[in-house]
Design a protein around this motif. Structure first.
Motif, PDB file in Angstrom:
ATOM      1  N   ARG A   1      -2.281  66.908 119.995  1.00  0.00           N
ATOM      2  CA  ARG A   1      -1.977  66.469 118.645  1.00  0.00           C
ATOM      3  C   ARG A   1      -3.215  65.851 117.993  1.00  0.00           C
ATOM      4  O   ARG A   1      -4.139  65.422 118.675  1.00  0.00           O
ATOM      5  N   HIS A   2      -3.206  65.810 116.673  1.00  0.00           N
ATOM      6  CA  HIS A   2      -4.229  65.087 115.920  1.00  0.00           C
ATOM      7  C   HIS A   2      -3.605  64.508 114.661  1.00  0.00           C
ATOM      8  O   HIS A   2      -2.461  64.827 114.310  1.00  0.00           O
ATOM      9  N   GLY A   3      -4.351  63.663 113.981  1.00  0.00           N
ATOM     10  CA  GLY A   3      -3.851  63.015 112.782  1.00  0.00           C
ATOM     11  C   GLY A   3      -3.788  63.958 111.591  1.00  0.00           C
ATOM     12  O   GLY A   3      -4.316  65.083 111.616  1.00  0.00           O
TER      13      GLY A   3
ATOM     14  N   MET B   1       4.533  67.715 101.392  1.00  0.00           N
ATOM     15  CA  MET B   1       4.151  67.017 102.614  1.00  0.00           C
ATOM     16  C   MET B   1       4.350  65.509 102.481  1.00  0.00           C
ATOM     17  O   MET B   1       4.787  64.843 103.416  1.00  0.00           O
ATOM     18  N   GLU B   2       4.071  64.970 101.306  1.00  0.00           N
ATOM     19  CA  GLU B   2       4.280  63.539 101.096  1.00  0.00           C
ATOM     20  C   GLU B   2       5.765  63.205 101.128  1.00  0.00           C
ATOM     21  O   GLU B   2       6.165  62.170 101.668  1.00  0.00           O
ATOM     22  N   ARG B   3       6.593  64.067 100.557  1.00  0.00           N
ATOM     23  CA  ARG B   3       8.046  63.823 100.593  1.00  0.00           C
ATOM     24  C   ARG B   3       8.559  63.830 102.032  1.00  0.00           C
ATOM     25  O   ARG B   3       9.478  63.080 102.378  1.00  0.00           O
TER      26      ARG B   3
ATOM     27  N   GLU C   1       1.150  56.391 109.876  1.00  0.00           N
ATOM     28  CA  GLU C   1       0.342  57.298 110.692  1.00  0.00           C
ATOM     29  C   GLU C   1       1.107  58.585 110.971  1.00  0.00           C
ATOM     30  O   GLU C   1       2.284  58.554 111.328  1.00  0.00           O
ATOM     31  N   ILE C   2       0.436  59.699 110.792  1.00  0.00           N
ATOM     32  CA  ILE C   2       1.054  61.008 111.000  1.00  0.00           C
ATOM     33  C   ILE C   2       0.233  61.766 112.029  1.00  0.00           C
ATOM     34  O   ILE C   2      -0.989  61.864 111.919  1.00  0.00           O
TER      35      ILE C   2
ATOM     36  N   SER D   1       7.198  66.760 116.216  1.00  0.00           N
ATOM     37  CA  SER D   1       7.921  65.491 116.141  1.00  0.00           C
ATOM     38  C   SER D   1       9.268  65.719 115.454  1.00  0.00           C
ATOM     39  O   SER D   1       9.477  66.733 114.781  1.00  0.00           O
ATOM     40  N   ALA D   2      10.159  64.762 115.594  1.00  0.00           N
ATOM     41  CA  ALA D   2      11.499  64.915 115.041  1.00  0.00           C
ATOM     42  C   ALA D   2      11.488  65.042 113.524  1.00  0.00           C
ATOM     43  O   ALA D   2      12.363  65.689 112.940  1.00  0.00           O
ATOM     44  N   ILE D   3      10.499  64.446 112.878  1.00  0.00           N
ATOM     45  CA  ILE D   3      10.454  64.481 111.417  1.00  0.00           C
ATOM     46  C   ILE D   3       9.943  65.820 110.881  1.00  0.00           C
ATOM     47  O   ILE D   3      10.200  66.179 109.724  1.00  0.00           O
TER      48      ILE D   3
END
Length: 254
Positions: free
Chosen positions: A150-152, A161-163, A169-170, A223-225
Motif C-alpha cells: 500500500r501507499h498514501g 474521490m473526496e466524497r 490519512e488515506i 480497505s473497507a471504505i
C-alpha cells in the motif's frame, strides 16, 4: 418500478494451451462489488463485431473496465518494454474496441488498474511503461513479496474521490509498474500518490460519468471504505437513468 442498472464487465482471456482449451475468466471481486452497491453485473466476452457490441451496450446502463496484464505499446507506435507482461491479443483487441465505443457513446464507465490506463489511451493520453525507469525517484508501486502493498493518496478537492475518502490519512493498495503519463483531454486528475503518480481521474465533461482508479477497490487487499467508489459510480448511473428515462418511467420510479 425500481430497476437496478445493468453494468457490463469485460473478462480476462486465456488462449488455448496444450493442456487446456481457451477460456474467459473474471476475478469475483469485480462483480461482487457491483452487486453489493446495487447493480446487476453482466459479463461481456471478447466480441469481434462492433455491431454486436453496440447491441449489447444498448441493454446496459454502465460499464466497468477491469484490470489485467499490460497493453501492448506497439499498437500505439511505441517499443515493447522487457518488464511488460502483455494481455492476450484477443482480449486486447476487444478491449480497445470496447473503450473506443464506450467513449463514443459517452456511457458511464469505471476503469480499474489497466482499465484506467486503457481509458486514458483511448482518449488520446499515454502511459509510463515502467515506473522504476520512467520515475526513478517514485515510491514502490509494486512489491512481488507483498500482494497487499500500500501507499498514501493525495485527494483533489471537489471530486468523487473526496466524497469517498474525506479528510484524514488515506492508503490504497498498489500492484502496478505502468501508470498514466500524459492525461487525456476530457479527464482531470483527482488523486495522486505522494510521488506524483496519477492514481485516479474523473471526467471533466459534464454529461459523461467517468471514474478511473489505478488502485483496485474490488480486491481483497482494499480497505473497507474503497467500495464506496462503486457506490458513487452506481449512484451516478442511476441518476443518469432517471434523467434519460421517458416521463412515464420517471413517474414509476418516483
Amino acid at each position: 418500478m425500481h430497476c437496478k442498472p445493468l453494468i457490463g464487465l469485460n473478462a480476462d482471456f486465456r488462449a488455448t494451451r496444450k493442456d487446456s482449451p481457451a477460456f474467459s475468466y473474471l476475478m469475483s471481486g469485480y462483480y461482487d462489488a457491483v452487486i453489493a452497491t446495487g447493480g446487476i453485473p453482466v459479463i461481456v466476452p471478447p466480441l469481434e463485431d462492433e455491431a454486436d457490441l453496440h447491441s449489447v451496450l444498448d441493454q446496459l446502463q454502465g460499464f466497468v473496465l477491469v484490470g489485467g496484464a499490460d497493453l501492448d505499446p506497439r499498437r500505439d507506435g511505441f517499443m515493447l518494454h522487457p518488464a511488460m507482461r502483455l494481455l492476450e491479443p484477443r482480449r486486447e483487441t476487444f478491449d480497445r474496441m470496447l473503450a473506443g465505443v464506450l467513449t463514443e457513446r459517452r456511457m458511464p464507465v469505471f476503469g480499474i488498474g489497466g482499465g484506467m490506463q486503457l481509458l486514458n489511451v483511448a482518449q488520446g493520453g499515454n502511459l509510463m511503461f515502467h515506473l522504476p525507469e520512467d520515475m526513478p525517484g517514485a515510491l514502490p508501486h509494486k512489491d512481488p513479496q507483498d500482494p497487499a502493498h500500500r501507499h498514501g493518496l493525495e485527494i483533489a478537492p471537489d471530486s468523487l474521490m473526496e466524497r469517498v475518502f474525506g479528510d484524514g490519512e488515506i492508503r490504497v493498495n498498489s500492484m502496478h509498474h505502468m501508470a498514466v503519463d500524459d492525461l487525456a483531454p476530457g479527464f482531470r486528475v483527482t488523486a495522486r500518490c505522494p510521488d506524483g503518480v496519477i492514481e485516479a481521474f474523473e471526467s471533466a465533461i459534464p454529461d459523461w460519468l467517468v471514474v478511473g482508479t489505478q488502485f483496485h477497490p474490488e480486491a481483497e487487499s482494499a480497505s473497507a471504505i474503497d467500495i464506496r467508489i462503486f457506490d458513487e459510480f452506481i449512484m451516478g448511473v442511476k441518476e443518469r437513468m432517471t434523467q434519460t428515462a421517458p416521463l412515464d418511467e420517471v413517474r414509476m420510479v418516483a
